[in-house]
Scaffold this active site. Sequence first.
Site, PDB file in Angstrom:
ATOM      1  N   GLU A  38       0.869  -1.167   0.000  1.00 25.06           N
ATOM      2  CA  GLU A  38       0.000   0.000   0.000  1.00 25.06           C
ATOM      3  C   GLU A  38       0.910   1.221   0.000  1.00 25.06           C
ATOM      4  OE1 GLU A  38      -2.211   0.772   3.571  1.00 25.06           O
ATOM      5  OE2 GLU A  38      -3.596   2.130   2.567  1.00 25.06           O
ATOM      6  N   ARG A 268       5.528 -13.063   9.270  1.00 23.94           N
ATOM      7  CA  ARG A 268       6.308 -11.872   8.935  1.00 23.94           C
ATOM      8  C   ARG A 268       7.631 -11.910   9.671  1.00 23.94           C
ATOM      9  NH1 ARG A 268       2.536  -7.544  10.331  1.00 23.94           N
ATOM     10  NH2 ARG A 268       3.888  -6.410   8.912  1.00 23.94           N
ATOM     11  N   LYS A 278       5.206  -0.218  10.600  1.00 23.24           N
ATOM     12  CA  LYS A 278       5.154   1.063   9.906  1.00 23.24           C
ATOM     13  C   LYS A 278       4.909   2.199  10.897  1.00 23.24           C
ATOM     14  CE  LYS A 278       3.262   0.083   5.412  1.00 23.24           C
ATOM     15  NZ  LYS A 278       2.072   0.068   4.566  1.00 23.24           N
TER      16      LYS A 278
END
Length: 779
Positions: A38, A268, A278
């Site tokens: 994104e 992850r 993030k």
Amino acid sequence: MPTGSDTPDSRSHFIRNIIEADLADGTHETVVTRFPPEPNGFLHIGHAKSICLNFGMARDYQGRCHLRFDDTNPTTEDERYVASIQRDVQWLGFDWGDHLYHASDYFERLYAFAEQLIAQGDAYVDSQDGEAIRDNRGTVTEPGTPSPYRSRSPEENLTLFREMRAGAYGNGAHVLRAKIDMASPHMIMRDPILYRIRHTDHYRTGGAWCIYPMYDFAHCLSDAIEEITHSLCTLEFENNRRLYDWILERCLPAEQQATRPHQYEFARLNMDYTVMSKRKLLRLVEEGLVDGWDDPRLPTLAGLRRRGVPPSAIRTFCDRIGVAKANSRVEIALFEHVLRDDLNYRSPRIMGVLDPLKVTITNYPAGETEQIEAPHWPRDIDNDGSRTVPFGRELYIEREDFRMDPPDGFYRLAPGREVRLRHAYFLRCDDVVRDGDGEVVELRCTYDPDTKGQTKARDGRRPKGIVHWVSAAHAVPATVRMVDRLFSVPNPEAHEEDFTAFLNPHSMPIAKAMLEPAVRDFPAEQRLQFERQGYFWRDADATDEALVFNQIIPLRDSWSAEEETADAPTGPTKEEIEAANPQIHTDPAAAFTDAQNARLQAFTEEFGVARDDAVQLIDTPHLADYLEAALDGYHEAQAVANWILNELMGMVSPTELPDLPFTPEQFGVLVRQVDTDEITGRVGKDVLAAMLERGVDPQDYIAAEGLHNIDDEDALREIIDAQLSAYPGKVEAYRNGKEGLLGFFMGHVMRETNGQADPQTAQALLRNALTADTSTAAQ
RNA sequence: UGCCCCGUAGCUUAACCGGCAGAGCACCUGUCUCUGGAACAGGAGGUUGGAGGUUCGAGUCCUCCCGGGGCAGCCA
């Protein structure tokens, strides 16, 4: 047979296994993956794992990997991230070719799918406000309540949805929802929102839209549009897979179902001594705790690039960390190892003194200079090249290479001691000059002119210590950023305090270094080893006049590791874990109804089924009925119970029981065949699989395929002897006490006979053959 | 507390249909060496989270328990 490949880029993991199986059975002819960031932040090394996986699988199987911007939320996304993401992916070494896509390119098609769902009665426009939707969703333990708008007709929904698109309503007035099940135990299935109204310009589509699809709707359909075969994402999307499948099953035509994309989730990357989210990275940048997104201490790709980490090292690292489903956190040591290993072979060596201490060689003529030829590479690296290093009366050496009071095991310079100057002469420390505070400011030394380039003096002196140095008259000053771990604890997120409380205050000390002049001979991007220190490269801030270097990673230093006091953190011991691990078994039968209890009694007393098994049979819907029906095929209830519980339940779920392609009686017959040694248990499982797949009758199938078990001793002996002579080494090892090898041979015998060898007989014969003396066995 | 996922050496992981528990990193020893680096050789480290069960045989299949993670955004 080669036992698994262990080259880094063919490492086995569950996703590779799935791809290979899909390719092998023709589900897919090629593999198509995608990396779907994104555009609302910078990429970090966690993304690198995903990039390497997605592009790596495509490369390994000659497929392709798309770069797709998942830009469905105009309020958070921004053009500026798009460029940086593309740059980072390219820098990492991957190429998406012509396959650059945006979810926003699909808005029109996604909209059409939404109308299709509405027409099918699978979606509706909900006009509750956000709060009502949230309240009516229920909680993880309570079902939700249906919206009052849930039963609107497809026609009304269509009209409303078209009006939403046309901009007739304000933000939040309506949403489009999938019509699934407000009471589902899976929260994701409680009529998830598909579209929301957002009167916001999109960075690519501008003002063309005021309704935007949600992730769950857009992602699976984008995958389908691009004919993605394997949609790889991280573990937090596991629950979403249910909806992913639901949408595709309803939007795609029947003929596309077999090849439609499927989602697979992997863990992850988490790494010690850093943070990867993030949001947390953003805080570090915005609060000025680091110096921008490309601060060399950051795990962002921009930061790693600036620090000097080569993309090849990141790729190797991603290959080495593995791909699995267990939440994990990799030690920084693995990253550092891979990094050093990469740098070792590409970095010419020069000398640089990071914390200079002046040395005057009292027996070296003042004003004189000599040039020493020194190779850029150690002998174990297959690379040529050398430079000349000026040597003179005044040098700098590393302050930490001198100790007034050397501890045990320290074999560098100290008063009266001799060391070797790298590439040059032996040097003895005669005097120490100190300033008013007692600080050592200069060493007065003598060198041995006969020892140039020697390891041993003529008289046999052979100093163990080697010290790097730089001629004071020729030294090139430079600023060096000693990049270190950003945090002082392995997991800054695992504490009560805010993670910023654990920032390492010494994460980037600045050194005023003195480098040998050869440093100027290299292009700016050349990574160098400063001998005995580490790997460095020129920072982006450097100019030719004012050199600035970043330390990419220090060399391993077994001396300082030894000197440090070991303070390894200790977790709970095994005993402590066990103590906190009580076995509480609540009996499901405690909640049984009278009817169930009666049945339990019948099962245990009349049929002779073990109580635990009977309880499970009765407690699970369909199971007890199935057992009773199967008794028509075979009367030994315990045997049938075992097969239902242990074998059948491994292949089907209880709810499928009424719809199986064979009767319970046939199942009973199968159990009888096994229980009476007509066939082996192993074959029984194969037969069951065939019954499940093709609805075959067990007896017919066994007869037709000749699956009866083999208990003929001569036949078995022949097979066993063949196996024994095929693996003489294993036989030897067995005789030397490695009895686990019995299983190895049994496995071979069973495979050799397609599982038809009678196990008891075979094992007895095998044991005999293995223990018999060599002359007998070899016959 | 409902549902989903996951527990193999300190860390990350491998193990085809149930058939020898195997690697890398870290650690320790030693060899070599003009980098206390690298390389090389060796070592230690496992009740496969636990308890039952099925099986000739279970890390792998069944049940229960324990532990970790995820799901109740009109984020992705």
